[in-house]
Write an enzyme that holds these catalytic residues in place. Structure first.
Site, PDB file in Angstrom:
ATOM      1  N   ALA A  32     -51.910   3.935 -12.557  1.00 21.80           N
ATOM      2  CA  ALA A  32     -52.417   4.249 -11.206  1.00 21.80           C
ATOM      3  C   ALA A  32     -52.216   5.754 -10.980  1.00 21.80           C
ATOM      4  CB  ALA A  32     -51.721   3.409 -10.135  1.00 21.80           C
ATOM      5  N   GLY A  36     -50.170  13.872  -8.787  1.00 22.17           N
ATOM      6  CA  GLY A  36     -48.775  14.114  -9.162  1.00 22.17           C
ATOM      7  C   GLY A  36     -48.599  13.934 -10.664  1.00 22.17           C
ATOM      8  N   HIS A  37     -49.093  12.784 -11.178  1.00 26.83           N
ATOM      9  CA  HIS A  37     -49.015  12.551 -12.625  1.00 26.83           C
ATOM     10  C   HIS A  37     -49.794  13.622 -13.381  1.00 26.83           C
ATOM     11  CE1 HIS A  37     -48.679   8.217 -11.182  1.00 26.83           C
ATOM     12  NE2 HIS A  37     -47.575   8.382 -11.887  1.00 26.83           N
ATOM     13  N   SER A 187     -48.139   9.106  -4.456  1.00 28.33           N
ATOM     14  CA  SER A 187     -47.446   7.975  -5.068  1.00 28.33           C
ATOM     15  C   SER A 187     -48.487   6.908  -5.383  1.00 28.33           C
ATOM     16  CB  SER A 187     -46.428   7.412  -4.063  1.00 28.33           C
ATOM     17  OG  SER A 187     -46.051   6.106  -4.423  1.00 28.33           O
TER      18      SER A 187
END
Ligand code: PAF
Length: 277
Positions: A32, A36-37, A187
């Site tokens: 997901a 951020g990732h 998130s």
């Protein structure tokens, strides 16, 4: 990008890279993927010859079955994003392959870190995180490991794991939290928020900013209490608002200070933190 689904496949492939002495950057995730990732992948891309990402929704770190069941899965989109960012290898193992016999018996010494804040509200969570990260690092053994500051306590736990296990040569790179325009920390769980819940969710960041702006003026306990009340009035169930020493997550000692919040809107639990000084 090469997609590898088994531990043996990954080990064999990585052997060919290690022979070439390539520098490996590793980004472990549960999928997901959001900005951020992707910021972790971007940093890994800049600082290494080879970038490996893993996607595995690790059942042993979920203390709440409903959270596990509802954890968002967006594999097709994740693959597209990773290709765009120039990731070289995606590892997507399944549970039976990852947790071969005996691997779940290992226990990690985390001392207080395991029992305070996230550890207190999510019993067993950090043992689960260590189980999977220990296995992944054993397989990949990267030069650089990329983690996000949003999971601040998890970063501390993984640092501890690296010291204890045979991973002392791995460098941990903790990258800043990436935020939406209104401050909400990115998130994977944000994907589950309805429009109304999403509006409310910004109050976590607002509370952190309130603490930061008033830290020198208002006593710590009052700040924690005021922020908690504000969140409750905005519709949250608050697990903690905690202003602590950033190195230990214990009592303040005038060095570096961090404020951490964990709070749920209905059954969606969000965490965030801000370095105060
Ligand atoms: O932060 C996460 O996404 C997970 O806790 C991690 C580090 C990938 C372990 O499952």
């Amino acid at each position: 990008m090469i997609i590898i689904k088994t531990k043996t496949g990954l080990t064999a492939y990585l052997k060919t890279l290690k022979i070439k002495n390539l520098k490996l950057g590793f980004v472990p995730t549960m999928g997901a993927l959001h900005q951020g990732h992707l910021s972790l992948i971007k940093s890994a891309r800049l600082e290494n010859d080879y970038v490996i990402c893993s996607i595995f929704i690790n059942p042993t770190q979920f203390n709440n079955q409903s959270d596990f069941k509802h954890y968002p899965v967006t594999l097709e989109k994740d693959i597209e994003k990773l290709i765009t960012e120039g990731c070289d290898v995606l590892f997507i193992p399944n549970e039976n392959d990852i947790y071969s016999q005996g691997s779940l018996l290992k226990k990690f010494v985390l001392d207080d870190l395991e029992h305070i804040l996230e550890g207190f509200y999510r019993p067993g969570h950090f043992q689960g995180v260590c189980q999977i990260v220990d296995i992944l690092l054993g397989l990949v053994h990267p030069d650089n490991l990329y983690l996000g500051q949003k999971d601040y306590q998890q970063c501390m736990v993984i640092k501890r794991l690296i010291q204890q296990q045979n991973f002392k040569d791995i460098i941990i790179k903790i990258m800043p939290t990436i935020r939406e325009k209104d401050g909400l920390a990115m998130s994977s769980r944000n994907m589950r928020l309805s429009h109304a819940q999403r509006e409310k969710a910004t109050h976590i960041y607002k509370s952190l900013i309130y603490i930061q702006q008033n830290f020198k003026k208002i006593p710590k306990q009052d700040l924690e209490q005021n922020a908690k009340q504000h969140l409750e009035m905005s519709g949250f169930k608050v697990d903690y608002v905690s202003i602590v020493d950033a190195q230990t997550l214990q009592n303040l000692n005038n060095k570096s200070t961090i404020a951490l919040i964990a709070a749920s809107i209905d059954d969606i639990r969000l965490i965030d933190n801000l370095i105060i000084n």
